[in-house]
Scaffold this motif. Structure first.
Motif, PDB file in Angstrom:
ATOM      1  N   TYR A 191      27.654   8.211 -14.991  1.00  0.00           N
ATOM      2  CA  TYR A 191      26.090   8.285 -14.953  1.00  0.00           C
ATOM      3  C   TYR A 191      25.381   9.511 -15.252  1.00  0.00           C
ATOM      4  O   TYR A 191      24.169   9.653 -15.402  1.00  0.00           O
ATOM      5  CB  TYR A 191      25.742   7.594 -13.679  1.00  0.00           C
ATOM      6  N   THR A 192      26.344  10.569 -15.409  1.00  0.00           N
ATOM      7  CA  THR A 192      25.660  11.945 -15.591  1.00  0.00           C
ATOM      8  C   THR A 192      25.610  11.856 -17.201  1.00  0.00           C
ATOM      9  O   THR A 192      26.171  10.944 -18.019  1.00  0.00           O
ATOM     10  CB  THR A 192      26.862  12.979 -15.228  1.00  0.00           C
ATOM     11  N   THR A 193      25.060  13.170 -17.657  1.00  0.00           N
ATOM     12  CA  THR A 193      24.915  13.284 -19.106  1.00  0.00           C
ATOM     13  C   THR A 193      26.204  13.625 -19.748  1.00  0.00           C
ATOM     14  O   THR A 193      27.039  14.030 -19.100  1.00  0.00           O
ATOM     15  CB  THR A 193      23.806  14.350 -19.221  1.00  0.00           C
ATOM     16  N   TYR A 194      26.534  13.374 -20.910  1.00  0.00           N
ATOM     17  CA  TYR A 194      27.487  13.636 -21.605  1.00  0.00           C
ATOM     18  C   TYR A 194      27.424  14.497 -22.891  1.00  0.00           C
ATOM     19  O   TYR A 194      26.261  14.087 -23.574  1.00  0.00           O
ATOM     20  CB  TYR A 194      28.402  12.466 -22.201  1.00  0.00           C
TER      21      TYR A 194
ATOM     22  N   CYS B 147      26.473  -1.027  -8.986  1.00  0.00           N
ATOM     23  CA  CYS B 147      26.630  -1.077 -10.354  1.00  0.00           C
ATOM     24  C   CYS B 147      27.803   0.011 -10.826  1.00  0.00           C
ATOM     25  O   CYS B 147      27.683   1.128 -10.528  1.00  0.00           O
ATOM     26  CB  CYS B 147      25.068  -0.736 -11.054  1.00  0.00           C
ATOM     27  N   LYS B 148      28.588  -0.625 -11.643  1.00  0.00           N
ATOM     28  CA  LYS B 148      29.907   0.401 -12.091  1.00  0.00           C
ATOM     29  C   LYS B 148      29.562   0.461 -13.680  1.00  0.00           C
ATOM     30  O   LYS B 148      30.635   1.255 -14.096  1.00  0.00           O
ATOM     31  CB  LYS B 148      31.045  -0.232 -11.813  1.00  0.00           C
TER      32      LYS B 148
ATOM     33  N   PHE C  64      23.608  13.475 -24.312  1.00  0.00           N
ATOM     34  CA  PHE C  64      22.791  12.118 -23.912  1.00  0.00           C
ATOM     35  C   PHE C  64      23.449  11.583 -22.589  1.00  0.00           C
ATOM     36  O   PHE C  64      24.272  12.038 -22.001  1.00  0.00           O
ATOM     37  CB  PHE C  64      23.185  11.158 -25.177  1.00  0.00           C
ATOM     38  N   LYS C  65      22.981  10.461 -22.107  1.00  0.00           N
ATOM     39  CA  LYS C  65      23.264   9.627 -21.044  1.00  0.00           C
ATOM     40  C   LYS C  65      23.109   8.204 -21.284  1.00  0.00           C
ATOM     41  O   LYS C  65      22.673   7.875 -22.268  1.00  0.00           O
ATOM     42  CB  LYS C  65      22.260  10.120 -19.907  1.00  0.00           C
ATOM     43  N   HIS C  66      23.735   7.524 -20.307  1.00  0.00           N
ATOM     44  CA  HIS C  66      23.923   6.069 -20.354  1.00  0.00           C
ATOM     45  C   HIS C  66      22.498   5.490 -20.434  1.00  0.00           C
ATOM     46  O   HIS C  66      21.664   5.766 -19.742  1.00  0.00           O
ATOM     47  CB  HIS C  66      24.597   5.468 -19.083  1.00  0.00           C
ATOM     48  N   ARG C  67      22.364   4.365 -21.403  1.00  0.00           N
ATOM     49  CA  ARG C  67      21.208   3.698 -21.503  1.00  0.00           C
ATOM     50  C   ARG C  67      20.990   2.656 -20.225  1.00  0.00           C
ATOM     51  O   ARG C  67      19.691   2.263 -20.069  1.00  0.00           O
ATOM     52  CB  ARG C  67      21.140   3.089 -22.729  1.00  0.00           C
ATOM     53  N   HIS C  68      22.153   2.270 -19.520  1.00  0.00           N
ATOM     54  CA  HIS C  68      21.976   1.334 -18.433  1.00  0.00           C
ATOM     55  C   HIS C  68      21.081   1.661 -17.171  1.00  0.00           C
ATOM     56  O   HIS C  68      21.554   2.762 -16.610  1.00  0.00           O
ATOM     57  CB  HIS C  68      23.194   0.999 -17.999  1.00  0.00           C
ATOM     58  N   LYS C  69      19.843   1.130 -16.885  1.00  0.00           N
ATOM     59  CA  LYS C  69      19.110   1.655 -15.930  1.00  0.00           C
ATOM     60  C   LYS C  69      19.590   1.135 -14.497  1.00  0.00           C
ATOM     61  O   LYS C  69      18.521   1.653 -13.648  1.00  0.00           O
ATOM     62  CB  LYS C  69      17.612   1.352 -16.275  1.00  0.00           C
ATOM     63  N   MET C  70      20.638   0.643 -14.183  1.00  0.00           N
ATOM     64  CA  MET C  70      20.886   0.340 -13.098  1.00  0.00           C
ATOM     65  C   MET C  70      21.799   1.466 -12.359  1.00  0.00           C
ATOM     66  O   MET C  70      22.471   1.212 -11.214  1.00  0.00           O
ATOM     67  CB  MET C  70      21.646  -0.965 -12.854  1.00  0.00           C
ATOM     68  N   LEU C  71      22.208   2.234 -13.192  1.00  0.00           N
ATOM     69  CA  LEU C  71      23.142   3.407 -12.873  1.00  0.00           C
ATOM     70  C   LEU C  71      22.286   4.549 -12.071  1.00  0.00           C
ATOM     71  O   LEU C  71      21.154   4.572 -11.756  1.00  0.00           O
ATOM     72  CB  LEU C  71      24.011   4.196 -13.827  1.00  0.00           C
TER      73      LEU C  71
END
Length: 464
Positions: free
Chosen positions: A218-221, A252-253, A235-242
């Motif tokens: 969920y953090t940036t990479y 949410c995993k 960038f970071k994950h596009r999933h908005k439930m994290l």
């Protein structure tokens, strides 16, 4: 009389063997029909399923990742375009076939496979190099399409060969109506799946620790400067439930988003709470927000209304058969082993494991490459699948090249019927054996008394 005693001993031995058969899951083939009919005689008329929330998705499904139980489905077997949710399978195949430290060199074909201004991408250049690990983060978190193409080439040599691997893997994990045409999910009429199939693919991904480790970030990479680019890419994950996102859901995993004009908004999500792991797939969502709202509502409903419980071998055996034993060549002429894999089912909180029945899965395998038979079974609560298992039967007889003759093919499809077997009610058999033993005892006593009377009469004659 001697022969009769031998018969009784032999009958007792047969009874012992019969008892073993009654408790053994080997009987599945004799007990199950080609239509997948329920084996046990459990009365399921009173079983009720919790009412699910309304959702906007045109097609969706919620399953237990461990048991395969389908908690909710809406048009889950209808063909849909998955968009970038495809990339979870590309990621899984990459993890299974590569080392994280491998170097991926991007070809001209990979770089030019995307529209730079429209498709999700990281601006990768021809000849640019990432490690497999960096590429996986770029693809699973940021959804970079050119990276999916590059990984496909790295794994299989070319995109076409990788697509073949994708379709084979999808079938292996239980997909029924899926055909992939590329590694990224860009629209193609021949690139389709179903919510159910994507849930089966997601289940395989969720069981891979490396995949979960990357996809749950969920953090940036950051991908540092490369041989072709001087600046780092963050960038970071596009999933908005994290964590830290607009639709944050604490359980949410991870998962994967997707969108094309043809597919509409798509989403695959993993969640875990109190030892229960759920997977939700939503396809054909009308807008970005709806897919997250629907997914959270289904997760909350699932965690609140269902319980995962264990099934012991004795439970399984009692489900497969109640009071019957089967005798046929398959049991008497072959030394058989069996392996039944099952441990959990997921049922409504208001239900009981005694309400569960067993049937053959419509999508089951029957193989005889090594003389083995494999069948997929499903546990049912009413009409709902609450668990799955695999039953494998193999023969120790080295001369046996196939057990298939013991089953008769009913038609040209993949449905099979069991070879007809003599069926005997166990209690009747026990009664017959008991009667025979009592009769033998009476006969023995009668003969013994007769001999004593004759000897006594003979002594009196001698005395007088």
């Amino acid at each position: 009389m001697f022969r009769f005693k031998n018969y009784l001993k032999r009958a007792a031995a047969l009874l012992g063997a019969a008892a073993l058969l009654v408790s053994s899951p080997i009987q599945t083939f004799a007990a199950l029909s080609s239509t997948g009919s329920v084996v046990s005689s459990v009365d399921t008329s009173s079983t009720t399923w919790p009412s699910a929330p309304d959702v906007s998705a045109g097609s969706c499904i919620l399953i237990d990742a461990d048991t395969g139980s389908i908690l909710y489905e809406k048009n889950a077997y209808e063909k849909c375009y998955p968009a970038s949710t495809t990339k979870i399978l590309t990621g899984l195949l990459t993890i299974e076939n590569c080392s994280m430290s491998d170097i991926v060199t991007f070809s001209k074909e990979a770089v030019e496979s995307v529209n730079i201004t429209e498709d999700a991408n990281l601006g990768t250049k021809e000849g640019e190099q990432y490690t497999v690990e960096q590429a996986l983060y770029g693809m699973l978190l940021y959804s970079a399409n050119e990276i999916a193409y590059g990984l496909a080439e790295h794994v299989a040599g070319d995109l076409e060969s990788f697509v073949d691997m994708m379709n084979a893997k999808a079938s292996e994990v239980g997909a029924l109506n899926t055909h992939f045409a590329n590694a990224s999910g860009l629209f193609d009429q021949n690139h389709y799946t179903t919510a159910y199939d994507m849930a089966m693919i997601a289940r395989a991904c969720y069981n891979n620790a490396t995949f979960v480790s990357i996809d749950s970030t969920y953090t940036t990479y950051t991908i540092p400067a490369t041989n072709k680019t001087d600046t780092a890419r963050t960038f970071k994950h596009r999933h908005k439930m994290l964590y830290g996102r607009e639709y944050y859901y604490e359980y949410c995993k991870g998962g994967k988003t997707g969108f094309t004009d043809e597919s509409q908004y798509t989403l695959v999500t993993f969640a875990e709470k109190d030892g229960m792991r759920l997977i939700c797939v939503t396809f054909q969502e009308p807008d970005d927000a709806s897919r997250f709202v629907d997914t959270k509502a289904l997760f909350e409903w699932g965690f609140e209304n269902f319980t995962k419980t264990t099934t012991s071998s004795s439970n399984i055996s009692s489900l497969l058969t109640n009071d019957t034993i089967y005798t046929s060549d398959v049991f008497t002429s072959r030394a058989l082993n069996y392996n039944l894999t099952a441990s959990f089912i997921t049922i409504p909180n208001s239900g009981s494991s005694s309400d569960v029945t067993v049937a053959i899965d419509d999508n089951y395998d029957l193989t005889n490459d090594n003389g083995d038979l494999t069948v997929h079974l499903k546990y049912l609560f009413g009409e709902n699948v609450v668990g799955t298992t695999t039953l494998t039967i193999s023969s120790n007889d080295s001369t046996n090249t196939s057990l298939l003759p013991y089953l008769e093919e009913s038609d040209s499809s993949s449905n099979y019927t069991a070879k007809k077997c003599l069926r005997i009610n166990l209690w009747i058999l026990l009664g017959v054996i008991a009667f025979a033993i009592i009769l033998a005892f009476v006969i023995k006593n009668y003969n013994s008394n007769s001999r004593r009377r004759r000897r006594h009469a003979s002594k009196r004659k001698l005395r007088f």
